[in-house]
Scaffold this motif. Structure first.
Motif, PDB file in Angstrom:
ATOM      1  N   TYR A   1       3.716   1.106  -2.719  1.00 46.39           N
ATOM      2  CA  TYR A   1       2.053   1.536  -2.845  1.00 46.39           C
ATOM      3  C   TYR A   1       1.667   2.067  -4.127  1.00 46.39           C
ATOM      4  CZ  TYR A   1      -0.017  -0.921   0.843  1.00 46.39           C
ATOM      5  OH  TYR A   1      -0.770  -2.175   1.233  1.00 46.39           O
TER       6      TYR A   1
ATOM      7  N   ARG B   1      -6.847  -1.582   4.263  1.00 44.63           N
ATOM      8  CA  ARG B   1      -8.167  -1.983   3.660  1.00 44.63           C
ATOM      9  C   ARG B   1      -7.293  -3.107   2.676  1.00 44.63           C
ATOM     10  NH1 ARG B   1      -9.274   3.425   0.168  1.00 44.63           N
ATOM     11  NH2 ARG B   1      -8.616   1.537  -1.542  1.00 44.63           N
ATOM     12  N   ALA B   2      -6.444  -3.693   3.068  1.00 47.62           N
ATOM     13  CA  ALA B   2      -5.751  -5.617   2.790  1.00 47.62           C
ATOM     14  C   ALA B   2      -5.949  -6.329   4.304  1.00 47.62           C
ATOM     15  CB  ALA B   2      -3.868  -4.701   2.080  1.00 47.62           C
TER      16      ALA B   2
ATOM     17  N   ARG C   1      -2.056 -10.383   1.875  1.00 50.15           N
ATOM     18  CA  ARG C   1      -0.278 -10.117   1.874  1.00 50.15           C
ATOM     19  C   ARG C   1       0.064 -11.076   2.149  1.00 50.15           C
ATOM     20  NH1 ARG C   1      -1.807  -5.656  -1.693  1.00 50.15           N
ATOM     21  NH2 ARG C   1      -1.665  -4.300  -0.702  1.00 50.15           N
TER      22      ARG C   1
ATOM     23  N   ASP D   1      -2.251  -1.691   7.338  1.00 49.46           N
ATOM     24  CA  ASP D   1      -2.662  -1.271   6.589  1.00 49.46           C
ATOM     25  C   ASP D   1      -4.648  -2.515   6.318  1.00 49.46           C
ATOM     26  OD1 ASP D   1      -4.541  -0.369   3.456  1.00 49.46           O
ATOM     27  OD2 ASP D   1      -3.826  -1.687   2.115  1.00 49.46           O
TER      28      ASP D   1
ATOM     29  N   ARG E   1     -11.025  -8.073   0.577  1.00 50.68           N
ATOM     30  CA  ARG E   1      -9.137  -7.330   0.443  1.00 50.68           C
ATOM     31  C   ARG E   1      -8.618  -8.327  -0.088  1.00 50.68           C
ATOM     32  NH1 ARG E   1      -8.701  -6.093   6.588  1.00 50.68           N
ATOM     33  NH2 ARG E   1      -9.729  -7.920   6.753  1.00 50.68           N
ATOM     34  N   PRO E   2      -7.410  -7.422  -0.323  1.00 56.37           N
ATOM     35  CA  PRO E   2      -6.697  -7.899  -1.458  1.00 56.37           C
ATOM     36  C   PRO E   2      -5.453  -8.759  -0.594  1.00 56.37           C
ATOM     37  CG  PRO E   2      -6.147  -6.038  -1.456  1.00 56.37           C
ATOM     38  CD  PRO E   2      -7.859  -5.884  -1.111  1.00 56.37           C
TER      39      PRO E   2
ATOM     40  N   LEU F   1       1.769  -0.755  -6.601  1.00 56.69           N
ATOM     41  CA  LEU F   1       0.729  -1.740  -7.083  1.00 56.69           C
ATOM     42  C   LEU F   1      -0.582  -0.579  -7.846  1.00 56.69           C
ATOM     43  CD1 LEU F   1       0.670  -2.910  -3.489  1.00 56.69           C
ATOM     44  CD2 LEU F   1       1.294  -4.002  -5.611  1.00 56.69           C
ATOM     45  N   GLY F   2      -0.397   1.425  -7.155  1.00 59.38           N
ATOM     46  CA  GLY F   2      -1.447   1.823  -8.265  1.00 59.38           C
ATOM     47  C   GLY F   2      -2.174   2.191  -6.576  1.00 59.38           C
ATOM     48  N   GLU F   3      -1.734   1.871  -5.171  1.00 58.82           N
ATOM     49  CA  GLU F   3      -2.773   1.880  -4.497  1.00 58.82           C
ATOM     50  C   GLU F   3      -2.070   2.943  -3.832  1.00 58.82           C
ATOM     51  OE1 GLU F   3      -3.222  -1.992  -2.356  1.00 58.82           O
ATOM     52  OE2 GLU F   3      -3.401  -3.519  -4.234  1.00 58.82           O
ATOM     53  N   PRO F   4      -3.278   3.725  -2.655  1.00 53.02           N
ATOM     54  CA  PRO F   4      -3.048   4.885  -1.952  1.00 53.02           C
ATOM     55  C   PRO F   4      -2.751   4.558  -0.258  1.00 53.02           C
ATOM     56  CG  PRO F   4      -5.626   4.253  -2.163  1.00 53.02           C
ATOM     57  CD  PRO F   4      -4.993   3.142  -3.094  1.00 53.02           C
TER      58      PRO F   4
ATOM     59  N   THR G   1      -3.056   5.181   3.212  1.00 54.84           N
ATOM     60  CA  THR G   1      -4.190   6.407   3.971  1.00 54.84           C
ATOM     61  C   THR G   1      -3.874   6.790   4.752  1.00 54.84           C
ATOM     62  OG1 THR G   1      -5.087   4.612   4.911  1.00 54.84           O
ATOM     63  CG2 THR G   1      -6.089   4.744   2.913  1.00 54.84           C
TER      64      THR G   1
END
Length: 387
Positions: A320, A105-106, A217, A103, A214-215, A323-326, A328
């Motif tokens: 996801y 975005r993470a 993991r 990901d 970024r969050p 988590l409410g995350e897309p 992609t």
């Protein structure tokens, strides 16, 4: 094995630094070294390798403290709502972490930076020499112990467990996989790892310094035993917990310990490894069940080992959604590529007979009966976490 004073002096000499920060690491270091000197049955490779690990961790701590001294604003870096992977070992969490590492975005903890966190990756201009060094270490490890490729697929640039960052405080499970150190293992289960997780947070702040935020993991089965302590350092953490038949898990992890220990000792006791893992993971699961029941159920998402194996991308999509995350298109393509490449190169993995480790699966399962009953309910939930 040298004494603590010699190891500390070696780290100071090799770095030219002196300040280790708070002394919370001292008790773990002293207990570890004492156990290595009096209990471990290390061969010459083990003596060299384990000493190198200890000195490396001490050097890393010195360099982290030196960075903070020169860049105190690093402490202002926010670590917000990390997703922490946990569960019994050998439950598919390594594969899940690798998928999540695709990901963009993470932010995952990568092997090469866990081994040597300082300086922050964003400060390095050009190729980072730590990557090449980690690649060579992984290659040598697989050359010396070919079964490691089957038991723990690893990549220098892929996601890695928290063991090394926890080792900065010398309270980490991975030491007992290297050597027969029962006194340290007993102490660790009852130790307070709150300072350990706070120092891990300190290291993560350094690693993300200068980068787009970024969050995180993160991942380690060890967290099962110390969730109350982890929660004090990461109070907004969310958890993804992987599940598998505990009897299968214990045999697999004892086998892993045997392979690792066999690299560093010519006198590995498989029955001790079986008993050690049954005891520690039973304790860890009882603690995890208690933590979840103490008002923390909403922070957990559960995945079955078989679901990950059957359709890994669907499993991540369900996570996801919670988590409410897309997910992609780039993320999904990366996961598909990783799974395809690793499925093609994955080594066959056949464990020894459980009796080799003194394990009777039918005696193990009752120890985890409460967990198994709850896990069956947890994995039946929908992606929103509702029954």
């Amino acid at each position: 094995m040298e004494d603590v004073g010699d190891l500390v002096a070696a780290a100071r000499t090799e770095t030219g630094l002196d300040d280790f920060g708070e002394d919370t690491f001292r008790e773990g270091l002293e207990r570890l070294v004492r156990a290595l000197r009096t209990e471990a049955r290390l061969n010459s490779v083990g003596e060299y390798s384990v000493r190198a690990v200890i000195v490396r961790l001490l050097k890393n701590r010195l360099r982290i403290e030196d960075w903070y001294r020169r860049h105190p604003q690093t402490d202002e870096e926010p670590i917000e709502r990390p997703l922490v992977g946990l569960g019994l070992p050998r439950t598919g969490s390594t594969a899940l972490a690798a998928l999540l590492g695709e990901d963009p975005r993470a932010r995952s903890l990568r092997l090469w930076e866990a081994v040597e966190p300082c300086p922050p990756p964003a400060t390095v201009i050009g190729p980072d020499q730590r990557i090449a060094a980690a690649e060579e270490t992984v290659r040598l490890q697989h050359e010396v112990a070919p079964r490691m490729a089957a038991l723990v697929p690893s990549s220098a640039t892929g996601p890695y467990e928290c063991h090394d960052l926890m080792g900065l405080d010398f309270k980490s499970h991975f030491f007992q996989a290297f050597a027969h150190i029962p006194s340290y293992s007993t102490w660790l289960v009852g130790a307070d790892l709150t300072p350990t997780y706070r120092y891990e947070r300190r290291a993560l702040k350094l690693l993300q310094w200068g980068e787009e935020r970024r969050p995180w993991r993160l991942k380690s089965p060890t967290h099962l035993l110390f969730l109350d302590h982890l929660d004090r350092a990461f109070p907004d953490a969310r958890f993804v917990m992987t599940h598998r038949d505990p009897a299968e898990v214990i045999v697999s992890v004892a086998d892993l310990y045997s392979v690792l220990g066999g690299m560093f000792s010519d006198d590995v006791d498989p029955r001790y490894l079986g008993a050690l893992n049954i005891e520690q993971w039973a304790v860890g699961m009882r603690r995890a069940l208690a933590f979840r029941a103490a008002g923390n159920e909403h922070r957990f998402f559960d995945l079955d080992f078989r679901a990950i194996q059957r359709d890994p991308i669907a499993a991540v999509r369900s996570l996801y959604a919670w988590l409410g995350e897309p997910v992609t298109p780039e993320f999904e393509a990366g996961m598909a590529r990783w799974w395809r490449e690793n499925a093609e190169s994955r080594e066959p993995n056949v464990h020894p007979d459980p009796a080799t480790f003194g394990i009777d699966p039918e005696q193990v399962r009752p120890l985890f009966a409460d967990y198994s009953e709850r896990a069956a309910r947890w994995i039946a939930r929908d992606p929103a976490g509702k029954p």
